[in-house]
Design a protein around this motif. Structure first.
Motif, PDB file in Angstrom:
ATOM      1  N   MET A   1       0.853  -1.151   0.018  1.00 20.62           N
ATOM      2  CA  MET A   1      -0.100   0.110  -0.078  1.00 20.62           C
ATOM      3  C   MET A   1       0.935   1.374   0.046  1.00 20.62           C
ATOM      4  SD  MET A   1      -3.335   0.616   2.388  1.00 20.62           S
ATOM      5  CE  MET A   1      -4.471   1.762   1.996  1.00 20.62           C
ATOM      6  N   SER A   2       0.631   2.114  -1.058  1.00 18.93           N
ATOM      7  CA  SER A   2       1.864   3.024  -1.215  1.00 18.93           C
ATOM      8  C   SER A   2       1.615   4.419  -0.418  1.00 18.93           C
ATOM      9  CB  SER A   2       1.669   3.573  -2.816  1.00 18.93           C
ATOM     10  OG  SER A   2       0.475   4.013  -3.201  1.00 18.93           O
ATOM     11  N   ASN A   3       0.325   4.694   0.213  1.00 19.74           N
ATOM     12  CA  ASN A   3       0.408   5.815   0.926  1.00 19.74           C
ATOM     13  C   ASN A   3       0.449   6.004   2.330  1.00 19.74           C
ATOM     14  OD1 ASN A   3      -2.034   4.395   0.778  1.00 19.74           O
ATOM     15  ND2 ASN A   3      -3.127   6.029  -0.022  1.00 19.74           N
ATOM     16  N   ILE A   4       0.737   4.726   3.017  1.00 17.68           N
ATOM     17  CA  ILE A   4       1.117   4.529   4.451  1.00 17.68           C
ATOM     18  C   ILE A   4       2.479   4.232   4.550  1.00 17.68           C
ATOM     19  CG2 ILE A   4       0.303   3.348   6.473  1.00 17.68           C
ATOM     20  CD1 ILE A   4      -2.242   3.009   5.277  1.00 17.68           C
ATOM     21  N   SER A   5       2.996   4.910   5.587  1.00 15.99           N
ATOM     22  CA  SER A   5       4.327   4.531   6.287  1.00 15.99           C
ATOM     23  C   SER A   5       4.265   3.721   7.618  1.00 15.99           C
ATOM     24  CB  SER A   5       5.461   5.399   6.121  1.00 15.99           C
ATOM     25  OG  SER A   5       5.522   5.949   4.793  1.00 15.99           O
ATOM     26  N   VAL A   6       4.618   2.804   8.093  1.00 15.78           N
ATOM     27  CA  VAL A   6       4.621   2.174   9.146  1.00 15.78           C
ATOM     28  C   VAL A   6       6.005   2.644  10.170  1.00 15.78           C
ATOM     29  CG1 VAL A   6       4.918   0.106  10.856  1.00 15.78           C
ATOM     30  CG2 VAL A   6       3.153   0.382   9.050  1.00 15.78           C
ATOM     31  N   VAL A   7       5.896   3.066  11.114  1.00 16.01           N
ATOM     32  CA  VAL A   7       6.929   3.468  12.093  1.00 16.01           C
ATOM     33  C   VAL A   7       7.275   2.803  13.137  1.00 16.01           C
ATOM     34  CG1 VAL A   7       7.332   5.977  10.890  1.00 16.01           C
ATOM     35  CG2 VAL A   7       5.888   5.506  13.165  1.00 16.01           C
ATOM     36  N   ILE A   8       8.328   2.242  13.725  1.00 12.48           N
ATOM     37  CA  ILE A   8       8.617   1.443  14.713  1.00 12.48           C
ATOM     38  C   ILE A   8       9.938   1.582  15.367  1.00 12.48           C
ATOM     39  CG2 ILE A   8       8.935  -0.727  15.731  1.00 12.48           C
ATOM     40  CD1 ILE A   8       7.530  -1.999  13.015  1.00 12.48           C
ATOM     41  N   ILE A   9       9.972   2.106  16.619  1.00 12.48           N
ATOM     42  CA  ILE A   9      11.092   2.308  17.447  1.00 12.48           C
ATOM     43  C   ILE A   9      11.318   1.173  18.214  1.00 12.48           C
ATOM     44  CG2 ILE A   9      10.840   4.731  17.409  1.00 12.48           C
ATOM     45  CD1 ILE A   9      10.302   4.343  20.619  1.00 12.48           C
ATOM     46  N   THR A  10      12.624   0.586  18.286  1.00 12.02           N
ATOM     47  CA  THR A  10      13.138  -0.622  18.758  1.00 12.02           C
ATOM     48  C   THR A  10      14.546  -0.271  19.650  1.00 12.02           C
ATOM     49  OG1 THR A  10      14.415  -1.020  16.741  1.00 12.02           O
ATOM     50  CG2 THR A  10      12.269  -2.003  16.874  1.00 12.02           C
ATOM     51  N   TYR A  11      14.564  -1.333  20.398  1.00  8.16           N
ATOM     52  CA  TYR A  11      15.808  -1.616  21.299  1.00  8.16           C
ATOM     53  C   TYR A  11      15.735  -2.975  21.863  1.00  8.16           C
ATOM     54  CZ  TYR A  11      19.642  -1.671  24.645  1.00  8.16           C
ATOM     55  OH  TYR A  11      20.726  -2.162  25.230  1.00  8.16           O
ATOM     56  N   ASN A  12      16.774  -3.878  21.386  1.00  2.00           N
ATOM     57  CA  ASN A  12      16.375  -5.359  21.544  1.00  2.00           C
ATOM     58  C   ASN A  12      15.211  -6.048  21.670  1.00  2.00           C
ATOM     59  OD1 ASN A  12      19.098  -5.203  22.157  1.00  2.00           O
ATOM     60  ND2 ASN A  12      19.148  -5.009  24.446  1.00  2.00           N
ATOM     61  N   GLU A  13      14.506  -5.891  20.537  1.00  2.98           N
ATOM     62  CA  GLU A  13      13.412  -6.528  20.258  1.00  2.98           C
ATOM     63  C   GLU A  13      13.431  -7.789  19.437  1.00  2.98           C
ATOM     64  OE1 GLU A  13      10.257  -5.752  21.738  1.00  2.98           O
ATOM     65  OE2 GLU A  13      10.615  -3.539  22.392  1.00  2.98           O
ATOM     66  N   GLU A  14      14.269  -8.547  19.551  1.00  6.12           N
ATOM     67  CA  GLU A  14      14.414  -9.660  18.815  1.00  6.12           C
ATOM     68  C   GLU A  14      13.232 -10.802  19.041  1.00  6.12           C
ATOM     69  OE1 GLU A  14      18.000 -11.951  19.452  1.00  6.12           O
ATOM     70  OE2 GLU A  14      17.423 -12.538  21.416  1.00  6.12           O
ATOM     71  N   ARG A  15      12.690 -10.776  20.215  1.00  2.59           N
ATOM     72  CA  ARG A  15      11.631 -11.585  20.447  1.00  2.59           C
ATOM     73  C   ARG A  15      10.281 -11.246  19.649  1.00  2.59           C
ATOM     74  NH1 ARG A  15       9.947 -11.567  26.752  1.00  2.59           N
ATOM     75  NH2 ARG A  15       9.478  -9.530  26.434  1.00  2.59           N
ATOM     76  N   ASN A  16      10.074  -9.836  19.476  1.00  4.39           N
ATOM     77  CA  ASN A  16       8.970  -9.340  19.030  1.00  4.39           C
ATOM     78  C   ASN A  16       8.886  -8.732  17.641  1.00  4.39           C
ATOM     79  OD1 ASN A  16       7.223  -9.538  21.454  1.00  4.39           O
ATOM     80  ND2 ASN A  16       8.791  -7.732  22.222  1.00  4.39           N
ATOM     81  N   ILE A  17      10.011  -8.512  17.005  1.00  6.66           N
ATOM     82  CA  ILE A  17      10.013  -7.647  15.991  1.00  6.66           C
ATOM     83  C   ILE A  17       9.519  -8.339  14.733  1.00  6.66           C
ATOM     84  CG2 ILE A  17      12.583  -8.103  15.257  1.00  6.66           C
ATOM     85  CD1 ILE A  17      10.424  -4.649  14.976  1.00  6.66           C
ATOM     86  N   ARG A  18       9.839  -9.784  14.487  1.00  5.13           N
ATOM     87  CA  ARG A  18       9.348 -10.547  13.144  1.00  5.13           C
ATOM     88  C   ARG A  18       7.702 -10.558  13.172  1.00  5.13           C
ATOM     89  NH1 ARG A  18      12.156 -14.634  14.345  1.00  5.13           N
ATOM     90  NH2 ARG A  18      13.574 -14.784  12.621  1.00  5.13           N
ATOM     91  N   ASP A  19       7.039 -10.836  14.285  1.00  5.36           N
ATOM     92  CA  ASP A  19       5.664 -11.102  14.193  1.00  5.36           C
ATOM     93  C   ASP A  19       5.301  -9.794  14.055  1.00  5.36           C
ATOM     94  OD1 ASP A  19       5.847 -13.663  14.693  1.00  5.36           O
ATOM     95  OD2 ASP A  19       5.221 -13.620  16.985  1.00  5.36           O
ATOM     96  N   CYS A  20       5.549  -8.512  14.456  1.00  9.21           N
ATOM     97  CA  CYS A  20       5.156  -7.311  14.101  1.00  9.21           C
ATOM     98  C   CYS A  20       5.326  -6.912  12.669  1.00  9.21           C
ATOM     99  CB  CYS A  20       6.019  -6.120  14.869  1.00  9.21           C
ATOM    100  SG  CYS A  20       5.615  -4.440  14.660  1.00  9.21           S
ATOM    101  N   LEU A  21       6.387  -7.225  12.162  1.00  5.56           N
ATOM    102  CA  LEU A  21       6.795  -7.016  10.722  1.00  5.56           C
ATOM    103  C   LEU A  21       5.979  -7.636   9.717  1.00  5.56           C
ATOM    104  CD1 LEU A  21      10.457  -6.185  10.944  1.00  5.56           C
ATOM    105  CD2 LEU A  21       8.697  -4.368  10.684  1.00  5.56           C
ATOM    106  N   GLU A  22       5.797  -8.853  10.100  1.00  4.26           N
ATOM    107  CA  GLU A  22       4.913  -9.795   9.376  1.00  4.26           C
ATOM    108  C   GLU A  22       3.398  -9.360   9.092  1.00  4.26           C
ATOM    109  OE1 GLU A  22       5.207 -12.644   7.609  1.00  4.26           O
ATOM    110  OE2 GLU A  22       7.182 -12.931   7.899  1.00  4.26           O
ATOM    111  N   SER A  23       3.109  -8.437  10.260  1.00  3.06           N
ATOM    112  CA  SER A  23       1.603  -8.296  10.175  1.00  3.06           C
ATOM    113  C   SER A  23       1.461  -6.889   9.428  1.00  3.06           C
ATOM    114  CB  SER A  23       1.212  -7.866  11.908  1.00  3.06           C
ATOM    115  OG  SER A  23       1.706  -6.647  12.292  1.00  3.06           O
ATOM    116  N   VAL A  24       2.480  -6.323   8.974  1.00  7.99           N
ATOM    117  CA  VAL A  24       2.535  -5.246   8.089  1.00  7.99           C
ATOM    118  C   VAL A  24       3.069  -5.212   6.698  1.00  7.99           C
ATOM    119  CG1 VAL A  24       2.161  -3.551  10.059  1.00  7.99           C
ATOM    120  CG2 VAL A  24       4.305  -3.993   9.421  1.00  7.99           C
ATOM    121  N   LYS A  25       3.375  -6.424   6.256  1.00  5.87           N
ATOM    122  CA  LYS A  25       3.932  -6.704   5.081  1.00  5.87           C
ATOM    123  C   LYS A  25       3.063  -6.145   3.825  1.00  5.87           C
ATOM    124  CE  LYS A  25       5.667 -10.892   4.210  1.00  5.87           C
ATOM    125  NZ  LYS A  25       5.845 -12.304   4.188  1.00  5.87           N
TER     126      LYS A  25
END
Length: 251
Positions: A1-25
């Motif tokens: 989808m070309s008109n939305i940008s997802v923003v995420i701030i991180t610090y040591n989120e290896e436990r969570n980040i994959r599932d989060c990013l999978e949900s906004v592919k």
């Protein structure tokens, strides 16, 4: 989808980040602003986006605003690494943009919040609504160290489908985070010149428990509801105790 940008701030989120990013592919731009993680956060995130930036931490609001500045689209979907956009919500957002620019300046999203693996349905947690989807030229996060909110200029609507928030994995996780959050809150209150006496601090802690467990029916969530009410009362008292400690050190 070309008109939305997802923003995420991180610090040591290896436990969570994959599932989060999978949900906004389904979104074509994801911007991550990382506070120099020492785990596999960047390695995992780089499989989903090449827009990963590093920046030294200076507060939740500031980090999120700097992430927004690195986006190229007109609309922002702001997520935390422990949040997931459900497929029905993704469809709802895509449908919202099918006929062009949506009419509102921003949209609140309903949240399902989990404590461990348990969905919390009471205590004021279900559903929670948070403004997370907004026009970039109409909204920004408050520049606060913690408990930052998005402020938008214009009308705000609500969507119907959920973000899933896996907020506290365990009691230990809660205590570690609340120690950090209570310190940040106390420091913010101190800078603002706020003062809370011991009697008032004790009353606010008692009221936090009463409101969550009784008035908002947290008891219907069983043991998890009781644990959360106790923990939030403890957090409430702790942040004011730390505030008084700062004033003691300042004299």
């Amino acid at each position: 989808m070309s008109n939305i940008s997802v923003v995420i701030i991180t610090y040591n989120e290896e436990r969570n980040i994959r599932d989060c990013l999978e949900s906004v592919k389904w979104v074509d731009e994801v911007v991550i602003l990382d506070n120099y993680s020492t785990d596999r956060t960047i390695e995992i995130a780089s499989r989903y986006t090449d827009k990963i930036f590093m920046r030294k931490w200076d507060g939740y609001g500031s980090q999120k605003n700097r992430a927004i500045e690195r986006t190229t689209n007109n609309w922002i979907l702001a997520l935390d690494a422990d949040e997931r956009v459900t497929p029905p919500l993704a469809d709802e957002i895509e449908n919202l943009f099918q006929e062009g620019d949506p009419p509102m300046a921003g949209y609140e999203l309903p949240y399902k919040v989990y404590f461990g693996n348990k969905l919390i349905r009471h205590g004021g947690w279900y559903p929670e609504y948070h403004l997370r989807l907004f026009r970039k030229d109409r909204g920004r996060f408050e520049e606060r160290a913690v408990h930052e909110k998005i402020r938008v200029s214009g009308k705000v609507g609500r969507l119907n489908h959920f973000v899933e928030h896996y907020t506290y994995r365990s009691i230990s996780d809660f205590i570690q985070r609340m120690d950090r959050y209570s310190t940040l809150s106390a420091e913010t209150y101190f800078k603002e010149g706020r003062r809370i006496g011991w009697i008032q601090a004790s009353f606010r802690a008692w009221f936090a428990f009463t409101q969550m467990y009784i008035l908002r029916a947290g008891f219907l969530d069983g043991a998890a509801g009781f644990q959360l009410a106790i923990l939030y009362a403890f957090y409430t008292f702790t942040k004011y105790a730390k505030l008084n400690e700062l004033y003691t050190k300042d004299t």
